[in-house]
Design a protein around this motif. Structure first.
Motif, PDB file in Angstrom:
ATOM      1  N   ASP A 197      19.399   3.169  53.896  1.00 56.03           N
ATOM      2  CA  ASP A 197      18.407   2.935  52.853  1.00 56.03           C
ATOM      3  C   ASP A 197      19.078   2.181  51.709  1.00 56.03           C
ATOM      4  O   ASP A 197      20.260   2.327  51.461  1.00 56.03           O
ATOM      5  CB  ASP A 197      17.849   4.259  52.298  1.00 56.03           C
ATOM      6  CG  ASP A 197      16.976   4.983  53.292  1.00 56.03           C
ATOM      7  OD1 ASP A 197      16.546   4.361  54.291  1.00 56.03           O
ATOM      8  OD2 ASP A 197      16.728   6.189  53.081  1.00 56.03           O
ATOM      9  N   SER A 198      18.289   1.409  51.003  1.00 54.75           N
ATOM     10  CA  SER A 198      18.803   0.658  49.865  1.00 54.75           C
ATOM     11  C   SER A 198      19.091   1.564  48.684  1.00 54.75           C
ATOM     12  O   SER A 198      18.336   2.521  48.424  1.00 54.75           O
ATOM     13  CB  SER A 198      17.791  -0.411  49.441  1.00 54.75           C
ATOM     14  OG  SER A 198      18.187  -1.023  48.248  1.00 54.75           O
ATOM     15  N   GLY A 199      20.133   1.264  47.971  1.00 60.27           N
ATOM     16  CA  GLY A 199      20.437   1.988  46.735  1.00 60.27           C
ATOM     17  C   GLY A 199      19.560   1.545  45.577  1.00 60.27           C
ATOM     18  O   GLY A 199      19.572   2.148  44.517  1.00 60.27           O
TER      19      GLY A 199
ATOM     20  N   PHE B 258      22.658  -2.103  38.531  1.00 58.77           N
ATOM     21  CA  PHE B 258      23.710  -2.079  39.557  1.00 58.77           C
ATOM     22  C   PHE B 258      24.405  -0.719  39.594  1.00 58.77           C
ATOM     23  O   PHE B 258      24.691  -0.189  40.665  1.00 58.77           O
ATOM     24  CB  PHE B 258      24.762  -3.155  39.299  1.00 58.77           C
ATOM     25  CG  PHE B 258      24.303  -4.559  39.525  1.00 58.77           C
ATOM     26  CD1 PHE B 258      23.156  -4.860  40.243  1.00 58.77           C
ATOM     27  CD2 PHE B 258      25.034  -5.614  39.012  1.00 58.77           C
ATOM     28  CE1 PHE B 258      22.740  -6.161  40.455  1.00 58.77           C
ATOM     29  CE2 PHE B 258      24.633  -6.934  39.210  1.00 58.77           C
ATOM     30  CZ  PHE B 258      23.486  -7.205  39.930  1.00 58.77           C
ATOM     31  N   ALA B 259      24.679  -0.158  38.419  1.00 58.50           N
ATOM     32  CA  ALA B 259      25.351   1.147  38.358  1.00 58.50           C
ATOM     33  C   ALA B 259      24.501   2.209  39.038  1.00 58.50           C
ATOM     34  O   ALA B 259      25.021   3.060  39.770  1.00 58.50           O
ATOM     35  CB  ALA B 259      25.649   1.530  36.909  1.00 58.50           C
ATOM     36  N   ASN B 260      23.182   2.149  38.807  1.00 61.09           N
ATOM     37  CA  ASN B 260      22.293   3.118  39.467  1.00 61.09           C
ATOM     38  C   ASN B 260      22.335   2.943  40.980  1.00 61.09           C
ATOM     39  O   ASN B 260      22.352   3.919  41.730  1.00 61.09           O
ATOM     40  CB  ASN B 260      20.858   2.962  38.958  1.00 61.09           C
ATOM     41  CG  ASN B 260      20.705   3.430  37.540  1.00 61.09           C
ATOM     42  OD1 ASN B 260      21.486   4.233  37.047  1.00 61.09           O
ATOM     43  ND2 ASN B 260      19.700   2.926  36.868  1.00 61.09           N
ATOM     44  N   ALA B 261      22.340   1.699  41.428  1.00 58.41           N
ATOM     45  CA  ALA B 261      22.391   1.449  42.870  1.00 58.41           C
ATOM     46  C   ALA B 261      23.702   1.956  43.459  1.00 58.41           C
ATOM     47  O   ALA B 261      23.717   2.564  44.532  1.00 58.41           O
ATOM     48  CB  ALA B 261      22.221  -0.038  43.159  1.00 58.41           C
TER      49      ALA B 261
ATOM     50  N   PRO C  37      26.746   6.688  48.843  1.00 58.10           N
ATOM     51  CA  PRO C  37      26.882   7.637  49.961  1.00 58.10           C
ATOM     52  C   PRO C  37      25.595   7.778  50.772  1.00 58.10           C
ATOM     53  O   PRO C  37      25.629   7.781  52.007  1.00 58.10           O
ATOM     54  CB  PRO C  37      27.264   8.956  49.284  1.00 58.10           C
ATOM     55  CG  PRO C  37      27.912   8.537  48.003  1.00 58.10           C
ATOM     56  CD  PRO C  37      27.161   7.291  47.573  1.00 58.10           C
ATOM     57  N   HIS C  38      24.462   7.867  50.079  1.00 58.09           N
ATOM     58  CA  HIS C  38      23.172   7.979  50.768  1.00 58.09           C
ATOM     59  C   HIS C  38      22.910   6.715  51.604  1.00 58.09           C
ATOM     60  O   HIS C  38      22.483   6.807  52.760  1.00 58.09           O
ATOM     61  CB  HIS C  38      22.049   8.192  49.747  1.00 58.09           C
ATOM     62  CG  HIS C  38      20.678   8.170  50.345  1.00 58.09           C
ATOM     63  ND1 HIS C  38      20.178   9.238  51.067  1.00 58.09           N
ATOM     64  CD2 HIS C  38      19.716   7.211  50.349  1.00 58.09           C
ATOM     65  CE1 HIS C  38      18.963   8.934  51.483  1.00 58.09           C
ATOM     66  NE2 HIS C  38      18.659   7.714  51.060  1.00 58.09           N
TER      67      HIS C  38
END
Length: 120
Positions: free
Chosen positions: A116-118, A101-104, A109-110
Motif C-alpha cells: 500500500d502507498s504511504g 513526505f515525512a508522513n509518507a 513498514p506498512h
C-alpha cells in the motif's frame, strides 16, 4: 561524528522536518513578520492553543526558526524563508511538501508489508 551522534541526528531529523512543516502550514512566519510577536495573539491568529504553541515555539527556537521571548518573538534568517507571498526565496511550499513526505515515510513498514502507498 561518532555512530551514536550520527544516529541521533538522523532520528531527530524527523521531528525537525515535521516542526518546520507545521510552522509553514500555520503561517507563523507571516504572522510574526507582520508584527504579531506574542504567544496569545499568535495562537488566536493560527487557531492553536496558547500553551501548546508556546512549547512549539520553544522547539522552533531550538531548531533556529525564531528567537526571543513571549512578546518579542522574531524570525531568524531561516524562519524568514518560511514566509509566503512574493518572496522569491520563500521555501514555505518546500517545507509543506516535506511534511507530506515525512508522513509518507512514517508508513514505510506498512507499505513494505502490504505494498500500500504511504501517501494514503
Amino acid at each position: 561524528m561518532d555512530p551514536r551522534q550520527h544516529l541521533q541526528q538522523l532520528l531527530f531529523g524527523a521531528a525537525a522536518t515535521n516542526a518546520v512543516s507545521a510552522f509553514a502550514d500555520l503561517g507563523l512566519a507571516d504572522h510574526i513578520a507582520a508584527g504579531t510577536r506574542a504567544v496569545e495573539p499568535l495562537a488566536a491568529a493560527t487557531g492553536t492553543r496558547p500553551d501548546q504553541l508556546a512549547r512549539f515555539l520553544r522547539y522552533a527556537a531550538m531548531i533556529g526558526l525564531v528567537h526571543g521571548t513571549d512578546g518579542a518573538i522574531a524570525l531568524t534568517p531561516a524562519g524568514e524563508l518560511l514566509r509566503s507571498g512574493s518572496l522569491a526565496e520563500s521555501m514555505r511550499p518546500v517545507a509543506q511538501m516535506f511534511g507530506l513526505f515525512a508522513n509518507a515515510w512514517s508508513e514505510v513498514p506498512h507499505s513494505l508489508r502490504t505494498r500500500d502507498s504511504g501517501y494514503a
